[in-house]
Design a protein around this motif. Sequence first.
Motif, PDB file in Angstrom:
ATOM      1  N   CYS A 111      -8.337  55.621 -12.199  1.00 28.22           N
ATOM      2  CA  CYS A 111      -7.150  55.480 -13.043  1.00 28.22           C
ATOM      3  C   CYS A 111      -6.809  53.998 -13.213  1.00 28.22           C
ATOM      4  CB  CYS A 111      -5.970  56.241 -12.454  1.00 28.22           C
ATOM      5  SG  CYS A 111      -5.313  55.546 -10.916  1.00 28.22           S
ATOM      6  N   THR A 112      -6.006  53.710 -14.211  1.00 32.80           N
ATOM      7  CA  THR A 112      -5.647  52.320 -14.520  1.00 32.80           C
ATOM      8  C   THR A 112      -4.966  51.639 -13.339  1.00 32.80           C
ATOM      9  OG1 THR A 112      -5.456  52.861 -16.859  1.00 32.80           O
ATOM     10  CG2 THR A 112      -4.348  50.862 -16.118  1.00 32.80           C
ATOM     11  N   ALA A 113      -4.039  52.325 -12.694  1.00 30.75           N
ATOM     12  CA  ALA A 113      -3.310  51.710 -11.569  1.00 30.75           C
ATOM     13  C   ALA A 113      -4.270  51.345 -10.437  1.00 30.75           C
ATOM     14  CB  ALA A 113      -2.224  52.643 -11.068  1.00 30.75           C
ATOM     15  N   PHE A 114      -5.162  52.278 -10.065  1.00 31.71           N
ATOM     16  CA  PHE A 114      -6.110  51.964  -9.000  1.00 31.71           C
ATOM     17  C   PHE A 114      -7.060  50.861  -9.435  1.00 31.71           C
ATOM     18  CE2 PHE A 114     -10.153  52.113  -6.865  1.00 31.71           C
ATOM     19  CZ  PHE A 114      -9.771  52.087  -5.538  1.00 31.71           C
ATOM     20  N   SER A 115      -7.483  50.887 -10.683  1.00 34.73           N
ATOM     21  CA  SER A 115      -8.411  49.873 -11.184  1.00 34.73           C
ATOM     22  C   SER A 115      -7.808  48.484 -11.082  1.00 34.73           C
ATOM     23  CB  SER A 115      -8.814  50.189 -12.628  1.00 34.73           C
ATOM     24  OG  SER A 115      -9.540  51.401 -12.669  1.00 34.73           O
ATOM     25  N   ARG A 116      -6.555  48.351 -11.432  1.00 36.67           N
ATOM     26  CA  ARG A 116      -5.881  47.040 -11.321  1.00 36.67           C
ATOM     27  C   ARG A 116      -5.744  46.627  -9.865  1.00 36.67           C
ATOM     28  NH1 ARG A 116      -1.248  48.202 -15.748  1.00 36.67           N
ATOM     29  NH2 ARG A 116      -2.553  47.905 -17.580  1.00 36.67           N
ATOM     30  N   SER A 117      -5.335  47.565  -9.011  1.00 43.75           N
ATOM     31  CA  SER A 117      -5.214  47.243  -7.583  1.00 43.75           C
ATOM     32  C   SER A 117      -6.569  46.894  -6.982  1.00 43.75           C
ATOM     33  CB  SER A 117      -4.609  48.417  -6.810  1.00 43.75           C
ATOM     34  OG  SER A 117      -3.265  48.598  -7.162  1.00 43.75           O
ATOM     35  N   GLY A 118      -7.579  47.678  -7.333  1.00 48.96           N
ATOM     36  CA  GLY A 118      -8.918  47.395  -6.833  1.00 48.96           C
ATOM     37  C   GLY A 118      -9.400  46.023  -7.258  1.00 48.96           C
ATOM     38  N   ALA A 119      -9.120  45.662  -8.512  1.00 52.92           N
ATOM     39  CA  ALA A 119      -9.503  44.338  -9.010  1.00 52.92           C
ATOM     40  C   ALA A 119      -8.790  43.245  -8.229  1.00 52.92           C
ATOM     41  CB  ALA A 119      -9.191  44.226 -10.499  1.00 52.92           C
ATOM     42  N   ASN A 120      -7.488  43.420  -8.009  1.00 52.53           N
ATOM     43  CA  ASN A 120      -6.720  42.416  -7.256  1.00 52.53           C
ATOM     44  C   ASN A 120      -7.232  42.282  -5.830  1.00 52.53           C
ATOM     45  OD1 ASN A 120      -5.041  41.852  -9.424  1.00 52.53           O
ATOM     46  ND2 ASN A 120      -3.418  43.223  -8.752  1.00 52.53           N
ATOM     47  N   ILE A 121      -7.500  43.400  -5.197  1.00 50.81           N
ATOM     48  CA  ILE A 121      -7.984  43.377  -3.811  1.00 50.81           C
ATOM     49  C   ILE A 121      -9.359  42.711  -3.735  1.00 50.81           C
ATOM     50  CG2 ILE A 121      -8.793  44.843  -1.912  1.00 50.81           C
ATOM     51  CD1 ILE A 121      -6.513  46.834  -2.826  1.00 50.81           C
ATOM     52  N   LEU A 122     -10.269  43.129  -4.620  1.00 50.22           N
ATOM     53  CA  LEU A 122     -11.627  42.577  -4.581  1.00 50.22           C
ATOM     54  C   LEU A 122     -11.626  41.081  -4.890  1.00 50.22           C
ATOM     55  CD1 LEU A 122     -14.512  43.675  -4.079  1.00 50.22           C
ATOM     56  CD2 LEU A 122     -14.766  43.803  -6.556  1.00 50.22           C
ATOM     57  N   TYR A 123     -10.895  40.686  -5.920  1.00 50.33           N
ATOM     58  CA  TYR A 123     -10.869  39.279  -6.310  1.00 50.33           C
ATOM     59  C   TYR A 123     -10.126  38.431  -5.276  1.00 50.33           C
ATOM     60  CZ  TYR A 123     -10.593  35.217  -9.426  1.00 50.33           C
ATOM     61  OH  TYR A 123     -10.712  33.961  -9.971  1.00 50.33           O
ATOM     62  N   GLY A 124      -9.019  38.943  -4.775  1.00 49.25           N
ATOM     63  CA  GLY A 124      -8.281  38.222  -3.733  1.00 49.25           C
ATOM     64  C   GLY A 124      -9.126  38.037  -2.479  1.00 49.25           C
ATOM     65  N   ALA A 125      -9.897  39.064  -2.136  1.00 46.73           N
ATOM     66  CA  ALA A 125     -10.782  38.958  -0.978  1.00 46.73           C
ATOM     67  C   ALA A 125     -11.847  37.897  -1.210  1.00 46.73           C
ATOM     68  CB  ALA A 125     -11.423  40.307  -0.673  1.00 46.73           C
ATOM     69  N   LEU A 126     -12.383  37.835  -2.422  1.00 44.74           N
ATOM     70  CA  LEU A 126     -13.386  36.812  -2.724  1.00 44.74           C
ATOM     71  C   LEU A 126     -12.812  35.423  -2.494  1.00 44.74           C
ATOM     72  CD1 LEU A 126     -16.174  35.968  -3.868  1.00 44.74           C
ATOM     73  CD2 LEU A 126     -15.098  35.994  -6.139  1.00 44.74           C
ATOM     74  N   ILE A 127     -11.598  35.188  -2.979  1.00 43.53           N
ATOM     75  CA  ILE A 127     -10.962  33.882  -2.809  1.00 43.53           C
ATOM     76  C   ILE A 127     -10.781  33.557  -1.323  1.00 43.53           C
ATOM     77  CG2 ILE A 127      -8.823  32.580  -3.195  1.00 43.53           C
ATOM     78  CD1 ILE A 127      -8.587  34.235  -5.872  1.00 43.53           C
ATOM     79  N   GLY A 128     -10.283  34.511  -0.569  1.00 44.48           N
ATOM     80  CA  GLY A 128     -10.078  34.289   0.862  1.00 44.48           C
ATOM     81  C   GLY A 128     -11.372  34.178   1.643  1.00 44.48           C
ATOM     82  N   LEU A 129     -12.324  35.031   1.329  1.00 37.62           N
ATOM     83  CA  LEU A 129     -13.598  34.994   2.051  1.00 37.62           C
ATOM     84  C   LEU A 129     -14.398  33.738   1.745  1.00 37.62           C
ATOM     85  CD1 LEU A 129     -14.633  38.751   1.898  1.00 37.62           C
ATOM     86  CD2 LEU A 129     -14.096  37.422   3.961  1.00 37.62           C
ATOM     87  N   GLU A 130     -14.238  33.193   0.523  1.00 36.16           N
ATOM     88  CA  GLU A 130     -14.894  31.910   0.233  1.00 36.16           C
ATOM     89  C   GLU A 130     -14.371  30.831   1.175  1.00 36.16           C
ATOM     90  OE1 GLU A 130     -16.137  32.102  -4.466  1.00 36.16           O
ATOM     91  OE2 GLU A 130     -14.112  31.458  -3.972  1.00 36.16           O
ATOM     92  N   ALA A 131     -13.064  30.848   1.428  1.00 38.83           N
ATOM     93  CA  ALA A 131     -12.490  29.870   2.353  1.00 38.83           C
ATOM     94  C   ALA A 131     -13.041  30.070   3.762  1.00 38.83           C
ATOM     95  CB  ALA A 131     -10.963  29.966   2.352  1.00 38.83           C
ATOM     96  N   LEU A 132     -13.136  31.311   4.197  1.00 38.80           N
ATOM     97  CA  LEU A 132     -13.705  31.577   5.525  1.00 38.80           C
ATOM     98  C   LEU A 132     -15.180  31.210   5.583  1.00 38.80           C
ATOM     99  CD1 LEU A 132     -12.041  35.013   6.400  1.00 38.80           C
ATOM    100  CD2 LEU A 132     -11.500  32.765   7.367  1.00 38.80           C
ATOM    101  N   ALA A 133     -15.917  31.541   4.536  1.00 35.20           N
ATOM    102  CA  ALA A 133     -17.353  31.239   4.511  1.00 35.20           C
ATOM    103  C   ALA A 133     -17.608  29.741   4.519  1.00 35.20           C
ATOM    104  CB  ALA A 133     -18.008  31.883   3.285  1.00 35.20           C
ATOM    105  N   SER A 134     -16.717  28.957   3.923  1.00 36.86           N
ATOM    106  CA  SER A 134     -16.919  27.504   3.935  1.00 36.86           C
ATOM    107  C   SER A 134     -16.825  26.952   5.354  1.00 36.86           C
ATOM    108  CB  SER A 134     -15.917  26.799   3.010  1.00 36.86           C
ATOM    109  OG  SER A 134     -14.618  26.828   3.557  1.00 36.86           O
ATOM    110  N   GLY A 135     -16.132  27.662   6.224  1.00 34.27           N
ATOM    111  CA  GLY A 135     -16.073  27.295   7.634  1.00 34.27           C
ATOM    112  C   GLY A 135     -17.026  28.101   8.484  1.00 34.27           C
ATOM    113  N   GLU A 136     -17.955  28.786   7.842  1.00 33.12           N
ATOM    114  CA  GLU A 136     -18.950  29.622   8.504  1.00 33.12           C
ATOM    115  C   GLU A 136     -18.317  30.710   9.367  1.00 33.12           C
ATOM    116  OE1 GLU A 136     -21.809  27.077  10.418  1.00 33.12           O
ATOM    117  OE2 GLU A 136     -22.272  26.038   8.546  1.00 33.12           O
ATOM    118  N   LEU A 137     -17.193  31.259   8.879  1.00 33.33           N
ATOM    119  CA  LEU A 137     -16.485  32.314   9.596  1.00 33.33           C
ATOM    120  C   LEU A 137     -16.645  33.679   8.938  1.00 33.33           C
ATOM    121  CD1 LEU A 137     -13.215  30.332  10.361  1.00 33.33           C
ATOM    122  CD2 LEU A 137     -15.098  30.836  11.941  1.00 33.33           C
ATOM    123  N   ALA A 138     -17.414  33.748   7.868  1.00 34.54           N
ATOM    124  CA  ALA A 138     -17.635  35.021   7.180  1.00 34.54           C
ATOM    125  C   ALA A 138     -18.995  34.996   6.505  1.00 34.54           C
ATOM    126  CB  ALA A 138     -16.535  35.246   6.137  1.00 34.54           C
TER     127      ALA A 138
END
Length: 193
Positions: free
Chosen positions: A144-171
């Motif tokens: 559904c549209t609501a889940f799709s938007r939430s899923g997009a936010n979660i996936l994209y937000g995780a990418l942003i955060g995990l990139e920061a962790l990966a730059s410190g070799e923590l992910a």
Amino acid sequence: MATKTSLSSDDWIKAAFRALSSGGVQAIRAEAIARDLKVSKGSFYWHFKDVPDLKAQMLAHWSSQATDAIIAAIEANDGSGREQLRLLVEAATDDRNLAYGGVRTEGAIREWARYDSAAAAALKAVDQRRLAYVAELFERCGFCTAFSRSGANILYGALIGLEALASGELADLRADMLALLAALLQGGDSSQA
């Protein structure tokens, strides 16, 4: 030593992103980038009017290569929405950004955008385009549209955060993103319209 004609504007842009990634926006200076490229500063003016012109071209290049080109490649694949989401995660976590400064590049752009209105506008446009596309891919999976938007936010937000962790070799950026995608696709099955 390279000459002004043997270097393309893309070579300069990549070097400028490496400077941004390692030293912040203040490191985007013609002399410093020329030293990195082992050319004279005069070579810079073969491709750019000035440093603000370079910065504008960097933002346009980033939008084109790190968003539009990736979306076009995913769209060229006739796979299912789930397959396209997996391909998108793989593209977002592959090594294509190494020439631009690696996993720190996107974070450096976000930091630049905190203090520069042009960078902030470019970042907002890219974020909106990416989020809309990821939500569209979730909808192709039947969510559904609501889940799709939430899923997009979660996936994209995780990418942003995990990139920061990966730059410190923590992910492990790719493994963690693929695991999150699998969880979203599985958990979202009960949220379908």
